[in-house]
Scaffold this motif. Structure first.
Motif, PDB file in Angstrom:
ATOM      1  N   GLN A 114       6.279 -22.586 -67.197  1.00 43.33           N
ATOM      2  CA  GLN A 114       7.298 -22.670 -66.144  1.00 43.33           C
ATOM      3  C   GLN A 114       6.841 -22.198 -64.766  1.00 43.33           C
ATOM      4  OE1 GLN A 114      11.149 -21.144 -67.176  1.00 43.33           O
ATOM      5  NE2 GLN A 114      11.069 -21.909 -69.259  1.00 43.33           N
ATOM      6  N   SER A 141       5.849 -24.608 -61.620  1.00 39.45           N
ATOM      7  CA  SER A 141       6.967 -25.287 -60.948  1.00 39.45           C
ATOM      8  C   SER A 141       7.583 -24.373 -59.897  1.00 39.45           C
ATOM      9  CB  SER A 141       8.042 -25.675 -61.969  1.00 39.45           C
ATOM     10  OG  SER A 141       7.529 -26.550 -62.937  1.00 39.45           O
ATOM     11  N   ILE A 142       7.750 -23.113 -60.252  1.00 43.42           N
ATOM     12  CA  ILE A 142       8.329 -22.152 -59.296  1.00 43.42           C
ATOM     13  C   ILE A 142       7.383 -21.989 -58.107  1.00 43.42           C
ATOM     14  CG2 ILE A 142       9.160 -19.787 -59.005  1.00 43.42           C
ATOM     15  CD1 ILE A 142       9.889 -19.791 -61.987  1.00 43.42           C
ATOM     16  N   GLY A 156       7.860 -24.740 -55.711  1.00 40.58           N
ATOM     17  CA  GLY A 156       9.039 -24.516 -54.871  1.00 40.58           C
ATOM     18  C   GLY A 156       8.766 -23.530 -53.750  1.00 40.58           C
ATOM     19  N   MET A 157       8.038 -22.465 -54.066  1.00 43.22           N
ATOM     20  CA  MET A 157       7.701 -21.475 -53.032  1.00 43.22           C
ATOM     21  C   MET A 157       6.815 -22.089 -51.956  1.00 43.22           C
ATOM     22  SD  MET A 157       6.851 -18.123 -55.291  1.00 43.22           S
ATOM     23  CE  MET A 157       8.162 -17.130 -56.030  1.00 43.22           C
ATOM     24  N   GLN A 177       5.629 -29.310 -69.065  1.00 42.55           N
ATOM     25  CA  GLN A 177       6.153 -29.002 -67.725  1.00 42.55           C
ATOM     26  C   GLN A 177       5.027 -28.716 -66.739  1.00 42.55           C
ATOM     27  OE1 GLN A 177       9.160 -25.907 -67.548  1.00 42.55           O
ATOM     28  NE2 GLN A 177       9.093 -25.861 -65.312  1.00 42.55           N
ATOM     29  N   GLU A 205       4.111 -31.867 -65.168  1.00 41.12           N
ATOM     30  CA  GLU A 205       5.120 -32.301 -64.182  1.00 41.12           C
ATOM     31  C   GLU A 205       4.829 -31.634 -62.844  1.00 41.12           C
ATOM     32  OE1 GLU A 205       8.868 -32.761 -67.367  1.00 41.12           O
ATOM     33  OE2 GLU A 205       9.110 -31.516 -65.603  1.00 41.12           O
ATOM     34  N   GLN A 207      12.554 -35.539 -53.820  1.00 38.71           N
ATOM     35  CA  GLN A 207      12.597 -36.482 -54.940  1.00 38.71           C
ATOM     36  C   GLN A 207      11.533 -36.023 -55.933  1.00 38.71           C
ATOM     37  OE1 GLN A 207      13.361 -38.415 -57.513  1.00 38.71           O
ATOM     38  NE2 GLN A 207      14.390 -39.758 -56.032  1.00 38.71           N
ATOM     39  N   MET A 208      11.973 -35.515 -57.068  1.00 38.16           N
ATOM     40  CA  MET A 208      11.062 -34.877 -58.020  1.00 38.16           C
ATOM     41  C   MET A 208      10.570 -35.819 -59.111  1.00 38.16           C
ATOM     42  SD  MET A 208      10.971 -31.996 -56.525  1.00 38.16           S
ATOM     43  CE  MET A 208       9.809 -31.232 -57.639  1.00 38.16           C
ATOM     44  N   ALA A 211      11.311 -35.746 -64.006  1.00 37.32           N
ATOM     45  CA  ALA A 211      10.670 -34.514 -64.477  1.00 37.32           C
ATOM     46  C   ALA A 211      11.636 -33.361 -64.213  1.00 37.32           C
ATOM     47  CB  ALA A 211       9.343 -34.312 -63.747  1.00 37.32           C
ATOM     48  N   GLU A 212      12.647 -33.248 -65.057  1.00 32.58           N
ATOM     49  CA  GLU A 212      13.741 -32.310 -64.786  1.00 32.58           C
ATOM     50  C   GLU A 212      13.298 -30.851 -64.863  1.00 32.58           C
ATOM     51  OE1 GLU A 212      13.898 -34.790 -67.020  1.00 32.58           O
ATOM     52  OE2 GLU A 212      15.212 -36.226 -65.992  1.00 32.58           O
ATOM     53  N   SER A 213      12.429 -30.534 -65.828  1.00 28.33           N
ATOM     54  CA  SER A 213      12.008 -29.134 -65.965  1.00 28.33           C
ATOM     55  C   SER A 213      11.345 -28.650 -64.686  1.00 28.33           C
ATOM     56  CB  SER A 213      11.030 -28.976 -67.133  1.00 28.33           C
ATOM     57  OG  SER A 213      11.626 -29.365 -68.331  1.00 28.33           O
ATOM     58  N   ASN A 214      10.443 -29.478 -64.169  1.00 25.70           N
ATOM     59  CA  ASN A 214       9.760 -29.099 -62.934  1.00 25.70           C
ATOM     60  C   ASN A 214      10.731 -29.029 -61.761  1.00 25.70           C
ATOM     61  OD1 ASN A 214       7.352 -28.568 -61.310  1.00 25.70           O
ATOM     62  ND2 ASN A 214       7.767 -30.574 -60.428  1.00 25.70           N
ATOM     63  N   MET A 215      11.726 -29.896 -61.765  1.00 26.09           N
ATOM     64  CA  MET A 215      12.739 -29.839 -60.700  1.00 26.09           C
ATOM     65  C   MET A 215      13.456 -28.492 -60.725  1.00 26.09           C
ATOM     66  SD  MET A 215      16.029 -32.284 -59.911  1.00 26.09           S
ATOM     67  CE  MET A 215      16.721 -32.240 -61.561  1.00 26.09           C
ATOM     68  N   GLY A 253      12.389 -25.597 -61.978  1.00 25.23           N
ATOM     69  CA  GLY A 253      11.485 -24.533 -61.535  1.00 25.23           C
ATOM     70  C   GLY A 253      11.242 -24.575 -60.035  1.00 25.23           C
ATOM     71  N   THR A 254      11.064 -25.766 -59.500  1.00 22.38           N
ATOM     72  CA  THR A 254      10.838 -25.912 -58.056  1.00 22.38           C
ATOM     73  C   THR A 254      12.038 -25.373 -57.278  1.00 22.38           C
ATOM     74  OG1 THR A 254       9.435 -27.840 -58.429  1.00 22.38           O
ATOM     75  CG2 THR A 254      10.345 -27.580 -56.221  1.00 22.38           C
ATOM     76  N   VAL A 309      13.995 -23.027 -58.198  1.00 19.33           N
ATOM     77  CA  VAL A 309      13.946 -21.563 -58.272  1.00 19.33           C
ATOM     78  C   VAL A 309      12.966 -21.011 -57.233  1.00 19.33           C
ATOM     79  CG1 VAL A 309      13.279 -19.612 -59.749  1.00 19.33           C
ATOM     80  CG2 VAL A 309      14.693 -21.472 -60.669  1.00 19.33           C
ATOM     81  N   GLY A 310      11.826 -21.663 -57.097  1.00 20.96           N
ATOM     82  CA  GLY A 310      10.854 -21.237 -56.091  1.00 20.96           C
ATOM     83  C   GLY A 310      11.409 -21.362 -54.682  1.00 20.96           C
ATOM     84  N   GLU A 331      16.189 -24.260 -71.774  1.00 20.64           N
ATOM     85  CA  GLU A 331      15.426 -23.021 -71.808  1.00 20.64           C
ATOM     86  C   GLU A 331      14.764 -22.740 -70.459  1.00 20.64           C
ATOM     87  OE1 GLU A 331      11.860 -22.516 -72.429  1.00 20.64           O
ATOM     88  OE2 GLU A 331      12.068 -20.367 -72.764  1.00 20.64           O
ATOM     89  N   VAL A 332      14.503 -23.789 -69.686  1.00 20.42           N
ATOM     90  CA  VAL A 332      14.003 -23.565 -68.322  1.00 20.42           C
ATOM     91  C   VAL A 332      15.130 -22.965 -67.472  1.00 20.42           C
ATOM     92  CG1 VAL A 332      12.844 -24.602 -66.338  1.00 20.42           C
ATOM     93  CG2 VAL A 332      12.483 -25.560 -68.613  1.00 20.42           C
ATOM     94  N   LEU A 392      15.600 -19.162 -68.473  1.00 17.24           N
ATOM     95  CA  LEU A 392      14.631 -18.190 -67.952  1.00 17.24           C
ATOM     96  C   LEU A 392      14.508 -18.272 -66.430  1.00 17.24           C
ATOM     97  CD1 LEU A 392      12.502 -16.003 -68.697  1.00 17.24           C
ATOM     98  CD2 LEU A 392      10.805 -17.817 -68.581  1.00 17.24           C
ATOM     99  N   ALA A 393      14.202 -19.473 -65.934  1.00 18.71           N
ATOM    100  CA  ALA A 393      13.854 -19.588 -64.513  1.00 18.71           C
ATOM    101  C   ALA A 393      15.086 -19.417 -63.620  1.00 18.71           C
ATOM    102  CB  ALA A 393      13.182 -20.931 -64.238  1.00 18.71           C
TER     103      ALA A 393
END
Lengths: 292, 328
Positions: free
Chosen positions: A141, A144-145, A148-149, A175, A178, B65-66, B69-73, B75-76, B78-79, B101-102, B105-106
């Motif tokens: 995970q 991905s974060i 975003g940062m 992931q 991705e 536009q991600m 890829a929903e999991s990465n969306m 997490g992104t 969150v960042g 689960e993403v 946690l995220a």
């Protein structure tokens, strides 16, 4: 617990805020050794944790934090800080020890690892301990974060850099790919990932469980700038980060070849040390070998 | 069914007129974007369906536009949130909550200031069938310790809820419909977190409804009134936190509560209402909604099959009251 000649935190702060090395490069190996001592002591005291993947990380974290990061140990929310996400959250003893060495976590708190009520959870928990950039521990995970940062940095025209440390077994997670696809789309050259390629995971060797080879070629194929280094060579790690920062049109992946359990001979390359604590005798032997 | 169902605040449903919830939501995002530079919007290749694309057209720099890829969306987002942005992320409820689960946690554990919007909820989406229907999403999202869960009943409420979420600090989940719905609010209505809303007063039965079925519940109440049954209708847009006090108060008056939702009867509004009543004021409860997989069909057919239309709700209410009477 082993005594330690502490850094002058005021000095660390002044240097780190300017992204200057907080110690000379030649002192990094000594600092790494001390971090490894803390890792063993923390996990031994907690009688649980992940020594193998924490020990393999030590040079990566100590080198980046002490040589290449802009941060303020007294202000984890500083907007202009460089960020480092430990996506392989189980390696967090190495991160706690490094952050404590730099003055961001009180040293005595290290010995509360994994205890009820501690901010030092078994895997990083940002809501409890803001100096960790993200709660991680469910593998796959963190990148991905980090994306975003890095995007937020772009939007705000900030020059901070985002690092993300991944495990080798971790990149078996879908992931990750991705995120690997997303970062080059926005040419996120302010993002550097580091793969702690220690060749092992809980159930055995990565090559036997689900081979990730050729890792470097995979990341290149996803349009990342890829550098392969010896992950136990601080000079090479620092040079790779410098190299990453010269690239302006894509993110960088530093594939750092490491040894699981590095520094403690009976733990090295023995997958049974992925996630178990040493007993008293083993702890003594490990600390003696590390020269703690 | 010629007469319009009147709510206590004077708003009347016009049976021939339905309005787009996601359209109103998408337009609200555009309006919010004009005054909130921190608002960023993400979508996973469904932006023309979720209507987040309206924002993308207006603010291309703040629209991401991600891809599929929903999991990465997640997490992104969150960042982005951790660096001061307010991300609204979009997909069908089914697909985004599928990456539970993403989210756990995220988003939730990070206490991330991310607004998750899942569209195309329930069997109301119609012909696309079960694989596209968000039918267990509330059960999952409601289980997370600190995620608020919203389900507007109409276009007015969807817009107001979007405005509310813009100012809210913390993780949230909102589910909205694909299909157009009856309007049960006037333009001045404002969504309030944790507050249920009595749309119609009654003394024999409480209908607690959420989402698209709210309009049908009002129409059913009107019909039941003609049969001599006085029904109180509560719109519950705030599923979590839930207005347990209001539900208990109504239950004290009517002695019987029926829930109506286009979601599984396990884990959603029905479960939440039972939890509150069990602790506050236990009365007989009938949960209505989905008890099996949904399938392809028109919205009208699906609502008939799952007894979420006026006939179905009326019928369920009558049988429920009969069961209670027979037991008494």
């Amino acid at each position: 617990m082993a005594e330690r000649n502490p850094l002058d935190i005021e000095e660390v702060k002044q240097r780190a805020r300017k992204r200057e090395p907080v110690i000379p490069m030649e002192q990094v190996p000594d600092a790494v050794r001390a971090i490894r001592c803390d890792i063993i002591e923390m996990i031994a005291k907690a009688q649980s944790g992940h020594p193998g993947g924490s020990l393999s990380l030590a040079e990566i974290l100590v080198t980046i934090f002490s040589q290449k990061m802009r941060f303020d140990p007294s202000n984890p929310e500083w907007e202009d800080r460089d960020r480092l996400i430990l996506s392989k959250g189980h390696g967090v003893p190495a991160l706690y020890a490094t952050l404590s060495w730099l003055g961001a976590i009180p040293r005595e708190e290290l010995w509360t690892l994994r205890q009820a009520g501690s901010r030092l959870q078994g895997h990083p928990a940002r809501a409890l301990l803001p100096v960790v950039e993200a709660s991680t521990g469910s593998l796959g995970q963190g990148l991905s974060i980090a994306v975003g940062m890095a995007l937020a940095g772009r939007l705000d025209h900030k020059d901070y850099h985002v690092f993300c440390v991944l495990g080798d077994g971790e990149i078996q997670e879908g992931q990750v790919w991705e995120a690997a696809m997303a970062a080059p789309k926005w040419k996120l050259s302010n993002l550097t990932a580091i793969l702690d390629y220690n060749k092992g995971q809980l159930d055995g060797f990565v090559r036997d469980i689900m081979d990730i080879e050729s890792a470097a070629a995979k990341w290149r194929a996803f349009n990342w700038h890829v550098i392969e280094v010896d992950g136990h060579d601080p000079t090479a790690i620092a040079a790779a980060v410098d190299d990453a920062k010269t690239v302006t049109d894509r993110p960088t992946m530093i594939v750092a070849h490491t040894v699981k359990g590095k520094g403690v001979s009976f733990m090295e390359n023995d997958m049974s040390w992925h996630g178990k604590a040493p007993n008293e005798e083993q702890t003594k032997a490990a600390l003696a070998e590390l020269g703690c | 069914m010629s007469s319009a169902a009147q709510t206590t605040n004077g708003m009347a449903i016009v049976p021939e007129q339905k309005f787009s919830m996601r359209g109103a939501y998408g337009k609200a995002l555009v309006e919010l974007g004009k005054t909130h530079p921190e608002l960023v919007v993400l979508d996973a290749d469904l932006s023309s369906s979720t209507k987040s694309g309206l924002f993308g057209k207006e603010f291309p720099d703040r629209f991401f536009q991600m891809g599929i890829a929903e999991s990465n969306m997640i997490g992104t987002a969150v960042g982005l949130a951790s660096s001061g942005k307010k991300p609204f992320l979009h997909s069908f409820a089914c697909f985004v909550v599928g990456r539970f689960e993403v989210i756990k946690l995220a988003v939730a554990y990070n206490e991330s200031n991310v607004a998750i919007t899942g569209t195309h909820v329930g069997v109301g989406i119609g012909e696309d069938g079960y694989s596209q229907m968000g039918t267990e999403d509330l059960g999952m999202m409601r289980a997370l310790p600190n995620v608020i869960c919203l389900q507007p009943a109409d276009d007015v409420e969807a817009r107001s809820a979007a405005e509310f979420l813009m100012d809210y600090e913390g993780p949230s989940y909102m589910r909205i419909t694909r299909q157009n719905v009856y309007r049960v609010h006037d333009e001045n209505y404002r969504f309030e977190l944790g507050r249920g809303e009595v749309l119609r007063s009654g003394t024999d039965l409480t209908l607690v409804a959420s989402g698209a079925p709210v309009g049908y519940s009002l129409l059913a109440a009107e019909r039941l009134s003609g049969l001599g049954i006085s029904v109180e209708v509560i719109n519950m847009a705030s599923i979590r936190p839930l207005d347990g006090e209001l539900i208990a108060e109504s239950a004290r008056k009517t002695g019987a509560v029926m829930t109506v939702e286009d979601h599984s009867v396990r884990g959603g509004l029905g479960s939440a209402v039972c939890e509150e009543l069990a602790e506050r004021y236990p009365v007989p409860v009938m949960r209505t909604g989905l008890r099996e997989f949904g399938g392809s069909g028109t919205e009208a057919d699906n609502y008939r099959i799952h007894k979420l239309d006026v006939d179905g709700i009326t019928d369920n209410a009558r049988s429920f009251l009969e069961v209670i009477r027979n037991k008494a």
